[in-house]
Design an enzyme around this catalytic site. Sequence first.
Site, mmCIF file in Angstrom:
data_model
loop_
_atom_site.group_PDB
_atom_site.id
_atom_site.type_symbol
_atom_site.label_atom_id
_atom_site.label_comp_id
_atom_site.label_asym_id
_atom_site.label_seq_id
_atom_site.Cartn_x
_atom_site.Cartn_y
_atom_site.Cartn_z
ATOM 1 N N ASP A 322 -70.689 95.448 73.462
ATOM 2 C CA ASP A 322 -71.732 96.462 73.305
ATOM 3 C C ASP A 322 -71.159 97.876 73.322
ATOM 4 O O ASP A 322 -70.212 98.174 74.049
ATOM 5 C CB ASP A 322 -72.741 96.305 74.454
ATOM 6 C CG ASP A 322 -73.885 97.286 74.378
ATOM 7 O OD1 ASP A 322 -74.646 97.226 73.409
ATOM 8 O OD2 ASP A 322 -74.001 98.129 75.288
ATOM 9 N N GLU A 375 -70.076 96.049 68.343
ATOM 10 C CA GLU A 375 -71.176 96.926 67.957
ATOM 11 C C GLU A 375 -70.596 98.335 67.918
ATOM 12 O O GLU A 375 -70.502 99.010 68.938
ATOM 13 C CB GLU A 375 -72.337 96.858 68.943
ATOM 14 C CG GLU A 375 -73.544 97.646 68.455
ATOM 15 C CD GLU A 375 -74.333 98.328 69.558
ATOM 16 O OE1 GLU A 375 -75.445 98.790 69.284
ATOM 17 O OE2 GLU A 375 -73.834 98.419 70.688
#
Length: 646
Positions: A322, A375
């Site tokens: 993330d 990401e």
Amino acid sequence: MKNGQTETVASDEMTLMSDEDVYLFNEGSHFHLYRKLGAHPVIRNGMAGTWFSVWAPDAEQVSVIGSFNDWKKGAHPLCRREKSGIWEGFLPGVVKGTLYKFHIRSRFNSYEVEKTDPFAFFNEIPPKTASIVWDLDYTWRDEKWMASRNQRNALDAPMSIYEMHVGSWKRVIQEGNRSLSYRELATTLPPYVQQMGFTHVEFLPVMDHPFFGSWGYQTTGYFAPSGYYGTPQDLMFLIDELHRHNIGVILDWVPSHFPTDGHGLSFFDGTHLYEHADPRQGFQPDWKTLVFNYGRNEVRSVLISSALFWLDKYHADGLRVDAVASMLYLDYSRKEGEWISNRYGGRENLEAIAFLRRLNEAVYKNHPDVQTVAEESTAWPLVSRPSYAGGLGFGLKWDMGWMHDSLEYMSQDPYFRKYQHYKLTFRMLYAFHENFVLPLSHDEVVYGKGSLLGKMPGDDWQKFANLRLLFGYMYAQPAKKLLFMGGEFGQRREWTHDSTVEWDLLQDGRHSGLQQWVTDLNRLYRQEPALHERDLDPAGFEWVDCRDAESSVVSLLRKGKSTDDEILIVCNFTPIPRPNYRIGASRGGFWKEVLNSDATQYGGSGWGNLGGIDAVPIPLHGRVHSITLTLPPLAALFFKHPGRSS
């Protein structure tokens, strides 16, 4: 734990952590620390108990408090391990299920604090904060999956990912709107995902987190699954069942920031042990969280150990990392004067870059049959290229640009789409610079953004037709695919973590038709090599015509490794049916219409080409043959040449 049994420690063995372990930890290259630090039930001198070990280099005293000693600080002190910063000791009679914390008295400012074990395998359900002595005993039954996943996770294999939040996929309204447990999910989720045709499930973080509303992204337990849904073994059972249904499991993992909760990693031993001391480096303004100090050797050891832990012990098939952009840039979400440049005066976080490269090297060395997914929302180069070639070493990267362009385009009134035609085609200028995943993720259906269906323009029929078209165009593009739960049947409201997905909508034929469309897209994507073998190879893609902005029509060809494998896709982005629409064809003969998003079973109007069309020797678009089609309104058409079954 060894082979699922309580470990026996010899009478003359003083510790579970060897001198070599300590050296590697302090050097930043011990990547299996979960085997050493934390709480480990053992038998020592014939007596059952638990060996405790924690890193707190600036502590003056560390003791274990818990249900076994009425939480009395100082009653069971640990011993300092020379200059390693590690405190350790054996407590007889402390067994599995015992609640405990570490009480730390710092050398500085008379600071005292009770901390959850950073290496705990299991913790109490928030708002309680104690760790629980636990083991990782589990008998796995996924041998067939594990033996074949190198093929299933390969970059030339189909990868269609169903992203979901464990706590809100299905909730039991009759029982206080509670979430399903891991065990309950194991009976319902695998057959659903298998029926839908997805190849992988991606869970929003299941790691322990104190605030349910953070969806798991504010992690405090980097080695413990959330107790909201059950025990570690319950999560293992869920993953096991998914594997037995031939579904891979990707876990969201958050090494970019951590919350400030007092029982967690922040100011752990009276110093900024895990985070930077200077808030210009150590505080993340977007999320009001703390930033790991990637330049500290021991922190790198802890984080990479966490990554490998979920692959080693939970058989995860991949990690989605993330907020990578927030790690790469020192000035991420910061104004001038709110950040510190690197030693060369630049904005790049050199320590984070080195950490990410080392992370990916360690993951692929230990598990060459998994994938790491970044990401990363900027144009940082070579994110999904090997570290030896100057890259960050990830296997895949989310294509955030495609997501933004596509949703902006699709939200436009079709009349005006011709003025933004470039948003459909721009991606192909960079599509093979990285190994991309096309994400329609949870981030696009929260915080007032509305649902995917709600973003579509027009009346209700047009909204569904537009969404079917968006999905069709996504599956036509060369890249892996990701869709967040509820999107597969057109959930009407935006996602909230404390409400169930709107499953009752499936009683409506428009929603069930959309669900069937996604199912058939997944089937065709997995079945046809032309649609997945060269997802990441420019040789697998060819425009037929990308210049018809006036009609808002694009046509393209996808190719497999065999010359026989070709799929032709034509998309009409207006509600105007277009009969007698001619495009070039790569070969003569009959082209079978294998999918049509306007078919009545999907909720469409039934326009089409009566099962297919013959190509004739009339040159067009640089090809010696062409076909004349009927393009349905707001529709995607997939054609396959004969010679191979569809």
